[in-house]
Design a protein around this motif. Structure first.
Motif, PDB file in Angstrom:
ATOM      1  N   THR A 454       0.830  -1.210   0.000  1.00  0.00           N
ATOM      2  CA  THR A 454       0.000   0.000   0.000  1.00  0.00           C
ATOM      3  C   THR A 454       0.863   1.258   0.000  1.00  0.00           C
ATOM      4  O   THR A 454       0.495   2.262  -0.627  1.00  0.00           O
ATOM      5  CB  THR A 454      -0.968   0.022   1.198  1.00  0.00           C
ATOM      6  N   ALA A 455       2.003   1.204   0.671  1.00  0.00           N
ATOM      7  CA  ALA A 455       2.906   2.366   0.647  1.00  0.00           C
ATOM      8  C   ALA A 455       3.443   2.583  -0.767  1.00  0.00           C
ATOM      9  O   ALA A 455       3.536   3.727  -1.240  1.00  0.00           O
ATOM     10  CB  ALA A 455       4.047   2.159   1.626  1.00  0.00           C
ATOM     11  N   ALA A 456       3.773   1.484  -1.451  1.00  0.00           N
ATOM     12  CA  ALA A 456       4.284   1.592  -2.820  1.00  0.00           C
ATOM     13  C   ALA A 456       3.199   2.106  -3.766  1.00  0.00           C
ATOM     14  O   ALA A 456       3.471   2.906  -4.678  1.00  0.00           O
ATOM     15  CB  ALA A 456       4.797   0.239  -3.287  1.00  0.00           C
ATOM     16  N   LEU A 457       1.958   1.673  -3.562  1.00  0.00           N
ATOM     17  CA  LEU A 457       0.854   2.160  -4.396  1.00  0.00           C
ATOM     18  C   LEU A 457       0.640   3.655  -4.183  1.00  0.00           C
ATOM     19  O   LEU A 457       0.415   4.410  -5.141  1.00  0.00           O
ATOM     20  CB  LEU A 457      -0.423   1.396  -4.058  1.00  0.00           C
ATOM     21  N   SER A 458       0.720   4.090  -2.933  1.00  0.00           N
ATOM     22  CA  SER A 458       0.535   5.508  -2.631  1.00  0.00           C
ATOM     23  C   SER A 458       1.614   6.362  -3.276  1.00  0.00           C
ATOM     24  O   SER A 458       1.345   7.463  -3.780  1.00  0.00           O
ATOM     25  CB  SER A 458       0.535   5.713  -1.116  1.00  0.00           C
ATOM     26  N   PRO A 467      10.121  -9.724  -4.527  1.00  0.00           N
ATOM     27  CA  PRO A 467       9.364 -10.297  -5.647  1.00  0.00           C
ATOM     28  C   PRO A 467       7.911 -10.618  -5.333  1.00  0.00           C
ATOM     29  O   PRO A 467       7.032 -10.378  -6.159  1.00  0.00           O
ATOM     30  CB  PRO A 467      10.160 -11.562  -5.987  1.00  0.00           C
ATOM     31  N   GLU A 468       7.631 -11.159  -4.137  1.00  0.00           N
ATOM     32  CA  GLU A 468       6.242 -11.487  -3.798  1.00  0.00           C
ATOM     33  C   GLU A 468       5.411 -10.218  -3.680  1.00  0.00           C
ATOM     34  O   GLU A 468       4.289 -10.138  -4.204  1.00  0.00           O
ATOM     35  CB  GLU A 468       6.186 -12.278  -2.494  1.00  0.00           C
ATOM     36  N   GLN A 469       5.945  -9.211  -3.013  1.00  0.00           N
ATOM     37  CA  GLN A 469       5.212  -7.950  -2.860  1.00  0.00           C
ATOM     38  C   GLN A 469       4.998  -7.269  -4.213  1.00  0.00           C
ATOM     39  O   GLN A 469       3.932  -6.712  -4.477  1.00  0.00           O
ATOM     40  CB  GLN A 469       5.981  -7.028  -1.913  1.00  0.00           C
ATOM     41  N   LYS A 470       6.013  -7.336  -5.068  1.00  0.00           N
ATOM     42  CA  LYS A 470       5.899  -6.733  -6.403  1.00  0.00           C
ATOM     43  C   LYS A 470       4.795  -7.428  -7.209  1.00  0.00           C
ATOM     44  O   LYS A 470       4.071  -6.788  -7.984  1.00  0.00           O
ATOM     45  CB  LYS A 470       7.233  -6.849  -7.141  1.00  0.00           C
ATOM     46  N   ASP A 471       4.642  -8.728  -7.015  1.00  0.00           N
ATOM     47  CA  ASP A 471       3.588  -9.469  -7.699  1.00  0.00           C
ATOM     48  C   ASP A 471       2.216  -8.954  -7.261  1.00  0.00           C
ATOM     49  O   ASP A 471       1.326  -8.732  -8.090  1.00  0.00           O
ATOM     50  CB  ASP A 471       3.729 -10.955  -7.390  1.00  0.00           C
ATOM     51  N   TYR A 472       2.032  -8.737  -5.946  1.00  0.00           N
ATOM     52  CA  TYR A 472       0.767  -8.189  -5.452  1.00  0.00           C
ATOM     53  C   TYR A 472       0.546  -6.784  -6.007  1.00  0.00           C
ATOM     54  O   TYR A 472      -0.565  -6.425  -6.417  1.00  0.00           O
ATOM     55  CB  TYR A 472       0.755  -8.141  -3.928  1.00  0.00           C
ATOM     56  N   TYR A 473       1.591  -5.981  -5.986  1.00  0.00           N
ATOM     57  CA  TYR A 473       1.519  -4.609  -6.499  1.00  0.00           C
ATOM     58  C   TYR A 473       1.070  -4.606  -7.962  1.00  0.00           C
ATOM     59  O   TYR A 473       0.162  -3.860  -8.350  1.00  0.00           O
ATOM     60  CB  TYR A 473       2.893  -3.954  -6.355  1.00  0.00           C
ATOM     61  N   ASP A 474       1.697  -5.446  -8.773  1.00  0.00           N
ATOM     62  CA  ASP A 474       1.378  -5.500 -10.206  1.00  0.00           C
ATOM     63  C   ASP A 474      -0.071  -5.919 -10.438  1.00  0.00           C
ATOM     64  O   ASP A 474      -0.757  -5.395 -11.329  1.00  0.00           O
ATOM     65  CB  ASP A 474       2.312  -6.474 -10.924  1.00  0.00           C
ATOM     66  N   ILE A 476      -2.621  -5.443  -8.390  1.00  0.00           N
ATOM     67  CA  ILE A 476      -3.511  -4.351  -7.999  1.00  0.00           C
ATOM     68  C   ILE A 476      -3.517  -3.258  -9.065  1.00  0.00           C
ATOM     69  O   ILE A 476      -4.576  -2.707  -9.411  1.00  0.00           O
ATOM     70  CB  ILE A 476      -3.110  -3.793  -6.623  1.00  0.00           C
ATOM     71  N   VAL A 477      -2.341  -2.958  -9.602  1.00  0.00           N
ATOM     72  CA  VAL A 477      -2.256  -1.980 -10.699  1.00  0.00           C
ATOM     73  C   VAL A 477      -3.068  -2.476 -11.898  1.00  0.00           C
ATOM     74  O   VAL A 477      -3.782  -1.706 -12.555  1.00  0.00           O
ATOM     75  CB  VAL A 477      -0.790  -1.733 -11.084  1.00  0.00           C
ATOM     76  N   PHE A 479      -5.679  -4.468 -11.814  1.00  0.00           N
ATOM     77  CA  PHE A 479      -7.108  -4.312 -11.518  1.00  0.00           C
ATOM     78  C   PHE A 479      -7.543  -2.866 -11.721  1.00  0.00           C
ATOM     79  O   PHE A 479      -8.591  -2.598 -12.326  1.00  0.00           O
ATOM     80  CB  PHE A 479      -7.428  -4.746 -10.087  1.00  0.00           C
ATOM     81  N   ASN A 480      -6.740  -1.947 -11.221  1.00  0.00           N
ATOM     82  CA  ASN A 480      -7.069  -0.528 -11.385  1.00  0.00           C
ATOM     83  C   ASN A 480      -7.131  -0.136 -12.853  1.00  0.00           C
ATOM     84  O   ASN A 480      -7.804   0.837 -13.216  1.00  0.00           O
ATOM     85  CB  ASN A 480      -6.059   0.342 -10.644  1.00  0.00           C
ATOM     86  N   GLY A 481      -6.447  -0.920 -13.687  1.00  0.00           N
ATOM     87  CA  GLY A 481      -6.474  -0.661 -15.128  1.00  0.00           C
ATOM     88  C   GLY A 481      -7.574  -1.408 -15.858  1.00  0.00           C
ATOM     89  O   GLY A 481      -7.647  -1.352 -17.087  1.00  0.00           O
ATOM     90  N   GLY A 482      -8.416  -2.156 -15.102  1.00  0.00           N
ATOM     91  CA  GLY A 482      -9.556  -2.816 -15.726  1.00  0.00           C
ATOM     92  C   GLY A 482      -9.528  -4.330 -15.733  1.00  0.00           C
ATOM     93  O   GLY A 482     -10.461  -4.966 -16.236  1.00  0.00           O
ATOM     94  N   ASP A 483      -8.501  -4.952 -15.169  1.00  0.00           N
ATOM     95  CA  ASP A 483      -8.400  -6.413 -15.147  1.00  0.00           C
ATOM     96  C   ASP A 483      -9.115  -6.967 -13.913  1.00  0.00           C
ATOM     97  O   ASP A 483      -8.570  -6.994 -12.816  1.00  0.00           O
ATOM     98  CB  ASP A 483      -6.928  -6.825 -15.137  1.00  0.00           C
ATOM     99  N   ARG A 484     -10.352  -7.436 -14.083  1.00  0.00           N
ATOM    100  CA  ARG A 484     -11.138  -7.920 -12.954  1.00  0.00           C
ATOM    101  C   ARG A 484     -10.645  -9.270 -12.416  1.00  0.00           C
ATOM    102  O   ARG A 484     -11.027  -9.683 -11.323  1.00  0.00           O
ATOM    103  CB  ARG A 484     -12.618  -8.014 -13.349  1.00  0.00           C
ATOM    104  N   THR A 485      -9.780  -9.947 -13.161  1.00  0.00           N
ATOM    105  CA  THR A 485      -9.266 -11.237 -12.694  1.00  0.00           C
ATOM    106  C   THR A 485      -8.290 -11.079 -11.533  1.00  0.00           C
ATOM    107  O   THR A 485      -7.922 -12.068 -10.902  1.00  0.00           O
ATOM    108  CB  THR A 485      -8.577 -12.014 -13.830  1.00  0.00           C
ATOM    109  N   THR A 486      -7.856  -9.852 -11.257  1.00  0.00           N
ATOM    110  CA  THR A 486      -6.944  -9.620 -10.123  1.00  0.00           C
ATOM    111  C   THR A 486      -7.640  -8.859  -8.992  1.00  0.00           C
ATOM    112  O   THR A 486      -6.987  -8.330  -8.092  1.00  0.00           O
ATOM    113  CB  THR A 486      -5.693  -8.837 -10.589  1.00  0.00           C
TER     114      THR A 486
END
Length: 581
Positions: A454-458, A467-474, A476-477, A479-486
């Protein structure tokens, strides 16, 4: 005379030299767990068992390569359960996947499963295996099974191999949970690998609401139980899915009622001050069992009322979490009490299949006027154990090291070992890991991941993520771009998520959490009778919800006490007295 003395002295020197040479020969791989690590030579069963608990002397003097590959390779047998959410890529199975291939390539260990059964059949199947003595090398047990196996002398003492072979990451995972480790320790010996001591966070019943239905019906997030009842009634009687049929339910529950983390009734019990599966402090300061308290009777009466009103699926008594998961996907459920991971499954399937679907997550609500307390279970009921006859008990610790490094360490590779999204399919590779219990997350846990993501998203800057956190970050990004599968990843680790809700609970743990007062190994009576009493409790509670007279609860309490409950309660209080000394 002098010549004779010289001969005697020479003979003594030769004898000492021979003894020393034999000792060094044994240290170099001819016996014991330490010697087996590098060359794959199997010790006898007695040697392996003894060395598992003793690494003193010459063995300890020589450095051990804890990552050494077995050559020739060894085979390690296991058994396991399969939960309803596991999906395999084409050509994969529990015996052939990313994990098993890496075990073979990097450790020289081949995993062979003797049997695999659905999760709800695992304990029964294992009990049969225990009774017949047909046990694999590695397997998962509950607390009662652990006590039974220790008392029967069927498990390897892991003290020595843990001290010798555990990596820094593995030791951090185990040592950060001293209470859990104590539950796995008998007479000073580590007889099992304990679960995550902070794992209670994953079991708290958060409130998930079908937020697109709420918006359609002009409903808002409830602050009280009465407001939640209004929502459940609307979801049943106001056609929230717009198909013109009365085919939706207010609350999802499964036949297991308060287990498995999805569609639980625990949130209802907690709303009425009941904690049906943990030991709590009674009015007189002693420890009592939550399942027999008056608050539990009140909660059962409310569940029965909800069932009569049609808010609960009349078929819940025959549905496991997999079947109820299908109801989420098929637009039949609007309210769910479940664990923080529920957005990943089964709610993700709901969002993926239904373009308009969305679920909010919030704290549960109280029905008593007092702040709600979540049941927080620290009873540590899952352990990994090693058969005393396993020739290479250190292999288990090496598998743990491997898993921790691939998930959290410098070798972390999330898409291979954690999870992977291909199209609309989620493949949870971490569920294929043969070591399914292994202490706390050694680098701060999922809550730590949430804070960093969440800090990285902000900041719109993922540079500091692993790597694991970056996977979650990617995800979420995406989803915010329209990918409902994430969507699920966003709702677990994002700003308005399960973990943001948990963070609010954390701010005042003493008020918000009701921790179990008993976290030790099963007592003698628990080992003998708890499973029978648990079954009786589940059957009684289910019958009451379905319409049996509420007085059945009073009979259950009476029977529970007579059939071993009073004796368990006495043993629990004796245990507590020992802890305070």
């Amino acid at each position: 005379m002098k010549h004779t003395k010289k001969l005697v002295l020479l003979a003594l020197i030769l004898v000492l030299a021979l003894v020393t040479a034999c000792s060094k020969s044994n240290d170099n791989g001819n016996g014991g767990a330490n010697g087996n690590a590098g060359n794959g030579t199997a010790a006898s069963n007695d040697e392996a068992t003894n060395d598992a608990g003793d690494t003193s002397g010459a063995n300890a003097a020589e450095p051990v390569d804890i990552n050494a590959k077995y050559d020739p390779a060894i085979t390690v047998t296991a058994v396991r359960d399969q939960d309803a959410s596991i999906a395999f890529k084409e050509g994969e199975s529990f015996d052939s996947n990313n994990w098993t291939k890496a075990y073979q390539d990097e450790l020289g260990i081949t995993i062979k499963h003797n049997w695999i059964v659905p999760s709800d059949q695992y304990n029964a199947k294992l009990n049969v295996a225990i009774a017949s003595g047909d046990l694999p090398d590695l397997f998962k047990v509950n607390g009662s099974q652990l006590k039974q196996l220790v008392d029967a002398g069927l498990l390897a003492d892991l003290t020595g191999v843990y001290e010798t072979y555990a990596s820094d990451l593995t030791k951090n995972a185990i040592e950060s949970g001293p209470l859990a480790k104590a539950a796995a320790t008998f007479d000073g010996k580590l007889m099992a690998i304990p679960p995550d001591e902070s794992g209670y966070e994953g079991g708290l019943n958060l409130l998930y609401l079908r937020s697109d239905w709420m918006k359609k019906l002009n409903l808002t997030t409830p602050a009280t139980w009465a407001e939640l009842e209004t929502i459940m009634d609307a979801f049943v009687n106001q056609d929230p899915d717009g198909n013109g049929k009365k085919d939706t339910f207010g609350l999802a529950i499964t036949k297991d009622l308060y287990k498995n983390g999805v569609a639980e009734s625990t949130g209802v019990f907690n709303a009425f001050g009941s904690h049906p599966n943990i030991w709590i402090e009674g009015a007189d300061g002693s420890i009592v069992y939550g399942g027999i308290q008056p608050e539990t009777r009140t909660a059962l009466a409310k569940l029965q009322e909800m069932y009569k009103k049609g808010w609960i699926d009349p078929e819940f008594g025959v549905k496991d979490s997999g079947k109820v998961g299908e109801d989420f996907t098929n637009n039949r459920i609007g309210v769910n009490f479940g664990a923080l991971w529920n957005p990943l499954w089964p709610l993700q399937d709901s969002v993926t299949k239904n373009p308009a679907a969305d679920w909010s997550v919030s704290t549960a609500v109280s029905a008593t006027g007092s702040p709600l307390q979540y049941s927080a279970d620290l009873s540590f009921n899952e352990f990994m154990v090693v058969n005393k006859d396993m020739k290479n008990p250190e292999a288990f610790i090496k598998l743990m090291n491997f898993a921790n490094d691939k998930l959290y360490g410098g070798e972390a590779d999330p898409k291979v070992f954690h999870s992977e999204k291909i199209g609309d399919k989620q493949y949870d590779h971490f569920k294929m890991n043969v070591v399914r219990v292994g202490g706390s997350n050694p680098i701060g846990g999922n809550f730590g991941h949430y804070k960093k993501v969440t800090a990285a998203l902000s900041a719109n800057d993922p540079a500091g993520l692993n790597p694991e956190q970056k996977d979650y970050y990617d995800k979420i990004v995406a989803f915010n771009g329209g990918d409902r599968t994430t969507w699920g990843t966003m709702r677990v680790f994002g700003p308005e998520s399960a973990y943001s809700t948990i963070e609010g609970v954390y701010r005042n743990k003493e008020q918000n959490l009701k921790f179990t007062k008993f976290y030790g190994a099963p007592t003698k009576t628990m080992a003998a009778k708890k499973s029978t009493l648990d079954k009786m409790q589940l059957e009684t509670f289910t019958k009451i919800i379905l319409g049996s007279p509420i007085e059945g609860f009073d009979k259950f309490v009476e029977d529970w006490k007579k059939l071993g409950g009073d004796q368990m309660t006495q043993e629990v209080n004796e245990w507590a007295a020992q802890q305070s000394k």
